[in-house]
Motif scaffolding. Structure first.
Motif, PDB file in Angstrom:
ATOM      1  N   ASP A 168      22.318  27.746  91.502  1.00  0.00           N
ATOM      2  CA  ASP A 168      23.343  28.792  91.388  1.00  0.00           C
ATOM      3  C   ASP A 168      24.248  28.547  90.179  1.00  0.00           C
ATOM      4  O   ASP A 168      24.592  29.469  89.438  1.00  0.00           O
ATOM      5  N   GLU A 169      24.631  27.267  89.991  1.00  0.00           N
ATOM      6  CA  GLU A 169      25.503  26.922  88.840  1.00  0.00           C
ATOM      7  C   GLU A 169      24.772  27.187  87.523  1.00  0.00           C
ATOM      8  O   GLU A 169      25.357  27.705  86.567  1.00  0.00           O
ATOM      9  N   VAL A 170      23.493  26.827  87.499  1.00  0.00           N
ATOM     10  CA  VAL A 170      22.708  27.034  86.273  1.00  0.00           C
ATOM     11  C   VAL A 170      22.617  28.525  85.960  1.00  0.00           C
ATOM     12  O   VAL A 170      22.834  28.948  84.815  1.00  0.00           O
ATOM     13  N   VAL A 171      22.330  29.325  86.970  1.00  0.00           N
ATOM     14  CA  VAL A 171      22.208  30.775  86.782  1.00  0.00           C
ATOM     15  C   VAL A 171      23.526  31.363  86.266  1.00  0.00           C
ATOM     16  O   VAL A 171      23.550  32.153  85.307  1.00  0.00           O
ATOM     17  N   THR A 172      24.637  30.958  86.885  1.00  0.00           N
ATOM     18  CA  THR A 172      25.939  31.488  86.463  1.00  0.00           C
ATOM     19  C   THR A 172      26.278  31.044  85.047  1.00  0.00           C
ATOM     20  O   THR A 172      26.777  31.840  84.234  1.00  0.00           O
ATOM     21  N   ALA A 173      26.002  29.771  84.727  1.00  0.00           N
ATOM     22  CA  ALA A 173      26.298  29.270  83.378  1.00  0.00           C
ATOM     23  C   ALA A 173      25.480  30.029  82.328  1.00  0.00           C
ATOM     24  O   ALA A 173      26.004  30.410  81.269  1.00  0.00           O
ATOM     25  N   ILE A 174      24.219  30.271  82.627  1.00  0.00           N
ATOM     26  CA  ILE A 174      23.358  30.984  81.664  1.00  0.00           C
ATOM     27  C   ILE A 174      23.883  32.409  81.457  1.00  0.00           C
ATOM     28  O   ILE A 174      23.948  32.916  80.323  1.00  0.00           O
ATOM     29  N   ALA A 175      24.271  33.069  82.537  1.00  0.00           N
ATOM     30  CA  ALA A 175      24.795  34.445  82.431  1.00  0.00           C
ATOM     31  C   ALA A 175      26.073  34.461  81.582  1.00  0.00           C
ATOM     32  O   ALA A 175      26.258  35.330  80.718  1.00  0.00           O
ATOM     33  N   HIS A 225      15.230  30.713  84.278  1.00  0.00           N
ATOM     34  CA  HIS A 225      16.330  31.662  84.103  1.00  0.00           C
ATOM     35  C   HIS A 225      16.645  31.944  82.637  1.00  0.00           C
ATOM     36  O   HIS A 225      17.687  32.512  82.325  1.00  0.00           O
ATOM     37  N   GLN A 226      15.737  31.510  81.760  1.00  0.00           N
ATOM     38  CA  GLN A 226      15.822  31.857  80.331  1.00  0.00           C
ATOM     39  C   GLN A 226      17.132  31.432  79.666  1.00  0.00           C
ATOM     40  O   GLN A 226      17.856  32.267  79.096  1.00  0.00           O
ATOM     41  N   ALA A 227      17.414  30.136  79.745  1.00  0.00           N
ATOM     42  CA  ALA A 227      18.580  29.593  79.028  1.00  0.00           C
ATOM     43  C   ALA A 227      18.336  29.679  77.527  1.00  0.00           C
ATOM     44  O   ALA A 227      17.195  29.840  77.078  1.00  0.00           O
ATOM     45  N   TYR A 228      19.401  29.506  76.757  1.00  0.00           N
ATOM     46  CA  TYR A 228      19.252  29.423  75.291  1.00  0.00           C
ATOM     47  C   TYR A 228      18.447  28.183  74.939  1.00  0.00           C
ATOM     48  O   TYR A 228      17.589  28.226  74.052  1.00  0.00           O
ATOM     49  N   GLY A 229      18.747  27.061  75.627  1.00  0.00           N
ATOM     50  CA  GLY A 229      18.037  25.829  75.296  1.00  0.00           C
ATOM     51  C   GLY A 229      18.135  24.766  76.377  1.00  0.00           C
ATOM     52  O   GLY A 229      18.831  24.927  77.378  1.00  0.00           O
ATOM     53  N   VAL A 230      17.391  23.688  76.143  1.00  0.00           N
ATOM     54  CA  VAL A 230      17.322  22.558  77.066  1.00  0.00           C
ATOM     55  C   VAL A 230      17.647  21.298  76.274  1.00  0.00           C
ATOM     56  O   VAL A 230      17.224  21.168  75.124  1.00  0.00           O
ATOM     57  N   HIS A 231      18.394  20.357  76.887  1.00  0.00           N
ATOM     58  CA  HIS A 231      18.573  19.044  76.254  1.00  0.00           C
ATOM     59  C   HIS A 231      17.876  17.988  77.108  1.00  0.00           C
ATOM     60  O   HIS A 231      18.109  17.911  78.313  1.00  0.00           O
ATOM     61  N   LEU A 232      17.045  17.177  76.468  1.00  0.00           N
ATOM     62  CA  LEU A 232      16.297  16.146  77.187  1.00  0.00           C
ATOM     63  C   LEU A 232      16.495  14.777  76.575  1.00  0.00           C
ATOM     64  O   LEU A 232      16.661  14.644  75.355  1.00  0.00           O
ATOM     65  N   GLY A 233      16.445  13.743  77.444  1.00  0.00           N
ATOM     66  CA  GLY A 233      16.471  12.353  76.980  1.00  0.00           C
ATOM     67  C   GLY A 233      15.060  11.888  76.676  1.00  0.00           C
ATOM     68  O   GLY A 233      14.079  12.579  76.983  1.00  0.00           O
ATOM     69  N   GLN A 234      14.960  10.694  76.102  1.00  0.00           N
ATOM     70  CA  GLN A 234      13.645  10.147  75.723  1.00  0.00           C
ATOM     71  C   GLN A 234      12.730  10.004  76.948  1.00  0.00           C
ATOM     72  O   GLN A 234      11.560  10.356  76.887  1.00  0.00           O
TER      73      GLN A 234
END
Ligand SMILES: Cc1ncc(COP(=O)(O)OP(=O)(O)O)c(N)n1
Ligand SMILES: Cc1ncsc1CCOP(=O)(O)O
Ligand SMILES: [Mg+2]
Length: 211
Positions: free
Chosen positions: A50-57, A78-87
């Motif tokens: 739910d938090e992810v969906v609201t943040a993306i909107a 939910h089609q975010a602008y981008g993703v950040h990943l660690g190694q």
């Protein structure tokens, strides 16, 4: 040459706050921030969806660059602008799914070998850290310091870069002087006596990022 295998981002992403709630995302967007990250740790996908969906909107409403840390499947769904990943995440993530969905990818690095690994994935940006000691996250390695950061920036040429770790308002100018395209901060904003003023001052130094 900057030829990412994911959608490109501008070289200068500007001020890049990393925060752990939708409340912070809303506040910072309202304060004029245009690059930011939702970083919630150690929850199951269904607990944060739910938090992810609201943040993306919210990110979309403000035409901002919102990166989701860790929860790449939710970011794709939910089609975010981008993703950040660690190694470590790189080994367990379906990078093809992120690429096919058209999301930008940022990858953490802590030394030259990790930069080699990140470059092989051809992400949208490379994060370099931690620059200074940080209270926000337990780090297994030593801080890189400014001289090392400057060397990485030189090595990476026109690749978009983000510096992270212990960057305070006082230290921001010397970090930006290395030529890094963006400064990612947690406590400089979330622990500030006056977060709004701190954000305004950091925005003046680092900018909102290029279009
Ligand atoms: C901009 C930026 N740089 C580095 C990190 C650290 O990411 P990661 O290595 O995945 O560690 P966690 O943040 O998940 O603890 C970041 N989040 N953002
Ligand atoms: C998430 C993360 N990754 C490397 S350092 C760091 C925390 C940075 O927080 P602060 O800006 O408070 O030092
Ligand atoms: Mg992560």
């Amino acid at each position: 040459m900057y030829q990412p295998d994911f959608p490109p981002v501008p070289f200068r992403l500007g001020l890049y706050p990393v925060v752990d709630s939708v409340e912070w995302i809303a506040r910072l967007l309202d304060a004029g921030v245009r690059t930011l990250q939702l970083r919630i740790k150690d929850q199951r996908d269904d607990q944060v969806e739910d938090e992810v969906v609201t943040a993306i909107a919210l990110g979309r409403r403000y035409n901002a660059r919102l990166f989701i840390n860790d929860y790449w499947q939710l970011a794709v769904k939910h089609q975010a602008y981008g993703v950040h990943l660690g190694q470590e995440d790189l080994e367990t993530t379906d990078l093809n799914a992120i690429r096919k969905a058209g999301l930008r990818l940022g990858v953490s690095t802590h030394d030259d070998m990790e930069i080699d690994i990140a470059l092989a994935a051809r992400p949208s940006y490379i994060a370099l850290g931690h620059v200074f000691p940080t209270q926000t996250k337990q780090m297994p390695s030593a801080p890189q310091g400014l001289a090392q950061l400057a060397r990485y920036i030189e090595r990476l040429g026109d690749y978009p870069t983000v510096a992270i770790g212990g960057i305070s308002l006082a230290r921001a100018p010397e970090v930006l002087a290395t030529g890094v395209g963006s400064i990612a901060v947690v406590s400089a904003i979330t622990q500030a006596d006056d977060w709004h003023q701190a954000t305004r001052q950091l925005l003046e130094l680092a900018g909102v990022g290029d279009e």
